[in-house]
Design a protein around this motif. Structure first.
Motif, PDB file in Angstrom:
ATOM      1  N   UNK A  13       0.852  -1.292   0.032  1.00 54.31           N
ATOM      2  CA  UNK A  13       0.344  -0.073   0.182  1.00 54.31           C
ATOM      3  C   UNK A  13       0.692   1.468   0.242  1.00 54.31           C
ATOM      4  N   UNK A  14       2.246   1.446   0.228  1.00 47.61           N
ATOM      5  CA  UNK A  14       2.580   2.198   0.084  1.00 47.61           C
ATOM      6  C   UNK A  14       3.881   2.346  -0.999  1.00 47.61           C
ATOM      7  N   UNK A  15       3.715   1.455  -1.731  1.00 44.06           N
ATOM      8  CA  UNK A  15       3.957   2.370  -3.587  1.00 44.06           C
ATOM      9  C   UNK A  15       2.813   2.649  -4.509  1.00 44.06           C
ATOM     10  N   UNK A  16       3.483   3.282  -5.137  1.00 47.34           N
ATOM     11  CA  UNK A  16       2.408   2.991  -6.589  1.00 47.34           C
ATOM     12  C   UNK A  16       1.700   2.149  -6.120  1.00 47.34           C
ATOM     13  N   UNK A  17       0.077   3.090  -6.863  1.00 44.29           N
ATOM     14  CA  UNK A  17      -0.802   1.862  -7.130  1.00 44.29           C
ATOM     15  C   UNK A  17      -0.145   0.938  -8.789  1.00 44.29           C
TER      16      UNK A  17
END
Length: 178
Positions: A13-17
């Motif tokens: 969830x911390x990474x680009x979607x």
């Protein structure tokens, strides 16, 4: 012994979607305790990577990377248990045991070094009495035939490359507490 620390966030969830697709397993279930077959031999298990099947990867998928990550390990960067790279885009399953030293991965796929410092699957082995750990088994749909990495590449560098080449992820997250 409890290390009394907060639960780490979902690392993805911390990474680009990116898009998603489906991964299933006959060996592990999302949110449920890992079977002893997937637990490291140092913790009394059989240290066997689980069977994984996937479907619905997006158009443009040319290869896959399969990883297993424990964000709840009592170290700042979590713990990488498995990194199999350059799995051909025509592949839709890895059988149980595909993470073994002597396993034959499809095509030109290979393992890079995990945090046990071995080039294979290393099962769950959290400290005895520690909090419940989550094990993110992730199939990454990749937009190139092969990441430019080799068997000595670190898990961090593989994941850095994935940040630029992942089209979608399929995730199953069983747990384990020793």
């Amino acid at each position: 012994m409890s290390l009394d620390r907060p639960v780490a966030p979902d690392p993805y969830e911390l990474l680009p979607a990116v898009g998603s697709f489906t991964v299933t397993s006959s060996d592990v279930t999302d949110g449920e305790q890992l079977p002893m077959s997937v637990v490291h031999d140092s913790a009394g298990g059989k240290n066997t990577s689980p069977q994984l099947s996937w479907s619905g990867a997006p158009e443009g998928t040319r290869s896959y990377v399969v990883t297993c990550f424990d964000p709840d390990a009592p170290i700042p960067g979590g713990f990488w248990h498995w990194i199999a790279v350059n799995i051909p885009g025509s592949t839709t399953e890895l059988p149980a045991g595909a993470g073994a030293d002597d396993a034959s991965l499809p095509g030109d796929a290979f393992h890079v070094r995990n945090d046990f410092t071995t080039r294979n699957f290393g099962g769950a082995a959290p400290p005895q009495g520690d909090q419940v750990h989550r094990y993110y088994f992730v199939v990454h749909a990749v937009d190139v035939d092969a990441l430019e990495v080799d068997e000595n590449t670190s898990a961090a560098f593989v994941n850095f490359n994935l940040a630029f080449h992942t089209l979608a992820r399929a995730i199953v997250t069983p747990t384990y507490q020793h």
